[in-house]
Design a protein around this motif. Structure first.
Motif, PDB file in Angstrom:
ATOM      1  N   SER A  74     -40.816 -95.648  -2.595  1.00  7.74           N
ATOM      2  CA  SER A  74     -39.481 -94.969  -2.856  1.00  7.74           C
ATOM      3  C   SER A  74     -38.531 -95.516  -1.781  1.00  7.74           C
ATOM      4  CB  SER A  74     -39.538 -93.704  -3.141  1.00  7.74           C
ATOM      5  OG  SER A  74     -39.891 -92.828  -2.058  1.00  7.74           O
ATOM      6  N   ALA A  75     -39.054 -95.347  -0.394  1.00  6.67           N
ATOM      7  CA  ALA A  75     -38.286 -95.940   0.745  1.00  6.67           C
ATOM      8  C   ALA A  75     -37.939 -97.374   0.524  1.00  6.67           C
ATOM      9  CB  ALA A  75     -38.791 -95.302   2.001  1.00  6.67           C
ATOM     10  N   LEU A  76     -38.916 -98.130   0.320  1.00  3.79           N
ATOM     11  CA  LEU A  76     -38.498 -99.358   0.154  1.00  3.79           C
ATOM     12  C   LEU A  76     -37.595 -99.421  -1.037  1.00  3.79           C
ATOM     13  CD1 LEU A  76     -42.003-101.277   0.588  1.00  3.79           C
ATOM     14  CD2 LEU A  76     -40.034-101.821   1.769  1.00  3.79           C
ATOM     15  N   CYS A  77     -37.954 -99.129  -2.182  1.00  2.48           N
ATOM     16  CA  CYS A  77     -36.660 -99.224  -3.325  1.00  2.48           C
ATOM     17  C   CYS A  77     -35.354 -98.875  -2.743  1.00  2.48           C
ATOM     18  CB  CYS A  77     -37.170 -98.305  -4.428  1.00  2.48           C
ATOM     19  SG  CYS A  77     -38.449 -99.032  -5.255  1.00  2.48           S
ATOM     20  N   LEU A  78     -35.172 -97.763  -2.111  1.00  2.00           N
ATOM     21  CA  LEU A  78     -33.890 -97.319  -1.482  1.00  2.00           C
ATOM     22  C   LEU A  78     -33.342 -98.387  -0.441  1.00  2.00           C
ATOM     23  CD1 LEU A  78     -31.850 -95.199  -1.112  1.00  2.00           C
ATOM     24  CD2 LEU A  78     -33.101 -94.366   0.898  1.00  2.00           C
ATOM     25  N   VAL A  79     -34.092 -98.905   0.433  1.00  2.00           N
ATOM     26  CA  VAL A  79     -33.594-100.056   1.110  1.00  2.00           C
ATOM     27  C   VAL A  79     -33.112-101.132   0.346  1.00  2.00           C
ATOM     28  CG1 VAL A  79     -34.213-101.871   2.814  1.00  2.00           C
ATOM     29  CG2 VAL A  79     -34.886 -99.506   3.129  1.00  2.00           C
ATOM     30  N   PHE A  80     -33.977-101.593  -0.700  1.00  2.00           N
ATOM     31  CA  PHE A  80     -33.566-102.787  -1.518  1.00  2.00           C
ATOM     32  C   PHE A  80     -32.220-102.459  -2.451  1.00  2.00           C
ATOM     33  CE2 PHE A  80     -38.125-104.309  -1.081  1.00  2.00           C
ATOM     34  CZ  PHE A  80     -37.802-105.110  -0.056  1.00  2.00           C
ATOM     35  N   ALA A  81     -32.338-101.370  -2.782  1.00  2.00           N
ATOM     36  CA  ALA A  81     -30.903-100.918  -3.577  1.00  2.00           C
ATOM     37  C   ALA A  81     -29.842-100.937  -2.658  1.00  2.00           C
ATOM     38  CB  ALA A  81     -31.217 -99.459  -4.174  1.00  2.00           C
ATOM     39  N   LEU A  82     -29.962-100.340  -1.488  1.00  2.00           N
ATOM     40  CA  LEU A  82     -28.736-100.372  -0.684  1.00  2.00           C
ATOM     41  C   LEU A  82     -28.422-101.712  -0.174  1.00  2.00           C
ATOM     42  CD1 LEU A  82     -29.523 -97.248   1.665  1.00  2.00           C
ATOM     43  CD2 LEU A  82     -27.713 -97.538  -0.157  1.00  2.00           C
ATOM     44  N   ALA A  83     -29.555-102.489  -0.011  1.00  2.00           N
ATOM     45  CA  ALA A  83     -29.140-104.165   0.473  1.00  2.00           C
ATOM     46  C   ALA A  83     -28.182-104.904  -0.875  1.00  2.00           C
ATOM     47  CB  ALA A  83     -30.332-104.711   0.757  1.00  2.00           C
ATOM     48  N   ALA A  84     -28.915-104.414  -2.186  1.00  2.00           N
ATOM     49  CA  ALA A  84     -28.246-105.193  -3.288  1.00  2.00           C
ATOM     50  C   ALA A  84     -26.763-104.583  -3.268  1.00  2.00           C
ATOM     51  CB  ALA A  84     -29.014-104.775  -4.374  1.00  2.00           C
ATOM     52  N   ALA A  85     -26.525-103.412  -3.181  1.00  2.00           N
ATOM     53  CA  ALA A  85     -25.315-102.751  -3.204  1.00  2.00           C
ATOM     54  C   ALA A  85     -24.285-103.462  -2.179  1.00  2.00           C
ATOM     55  CB  ALA A  85     -25.404-101.265  -3.144  1.00  2.00           C
ATOM     56  N   SER A  86     -24.750-103.696  -0.914  1.00  2.00           N
ATOM     57  CA  SER A  86     -23.965-103.837   0.067  1.00  2.00           C
ATOM     58  C   SER A  86     -23.561-105.591  -0.344  1.00  2.00           C
ATOM     59  CB  SER A  86     -24.328-103.875   1.427  1.00  2.00           C
ATOM     60  OG  SER A  86     -25.603-104.698   1.475  1.00  2.00           O
TER      61      SER A  86
END
Length: 109
Positions: A74-86
């Motif tokens: 779930s932490a990896l998913c959060l990192v990827f979601a934040l990177a995609a959003a940025s």
């Protein structure tokens, strides 16, 4: 190795100098604290998954290790979601009101 009298003299000279001003915060084009934090979280999550899978007993995955792996994923998913959003919505395109609110939220004063 320094001898004891030289070490004592160095310590005494350091104490006589008094407190020093703090060094300036790192800055520049390569210094992005949020980016480094995201990279650190991703690396830590991958390490947690690797260790949990490597040091487990034979048979089905124990409950606590499953929870560790789920949290790391779930932490990896959060990192990827934040990177995609940025990447999709850069800060330069944010409305000025949002930027002001964020500046007030994270301001040091």
């Amino acid at each position: 190795m320094a001898s004891t009298p030289r070490l004592a003299a160095a310590v005494a000279a350091d104490r006589q100098a008094g407190p020093q001003p703090p060094s300036p915060r790192p800055s520049g084009p390569g210094w992005r604290p949020a980016r480094w934090a995201a990279c650190s979280l991703a690396a830590t999550s991958l390490l947690v998954i690797l260790i949990a899978v490597t040091v487990r007993p034979a048979g089905p995955l124990p409950g606590p290790q499953g929870v560790l792996i789920a949290g790391a994923v779930s932490a990896l998913c959060l990192v990827f979601a934040l990177a995609a959003a940025s990447l999709l919505w850069p800060a330069a395109r944010w409305p000025a009101a949002v930027r002001r609110r964020l500046d007030r939220l994270v301001s040091p004063a």
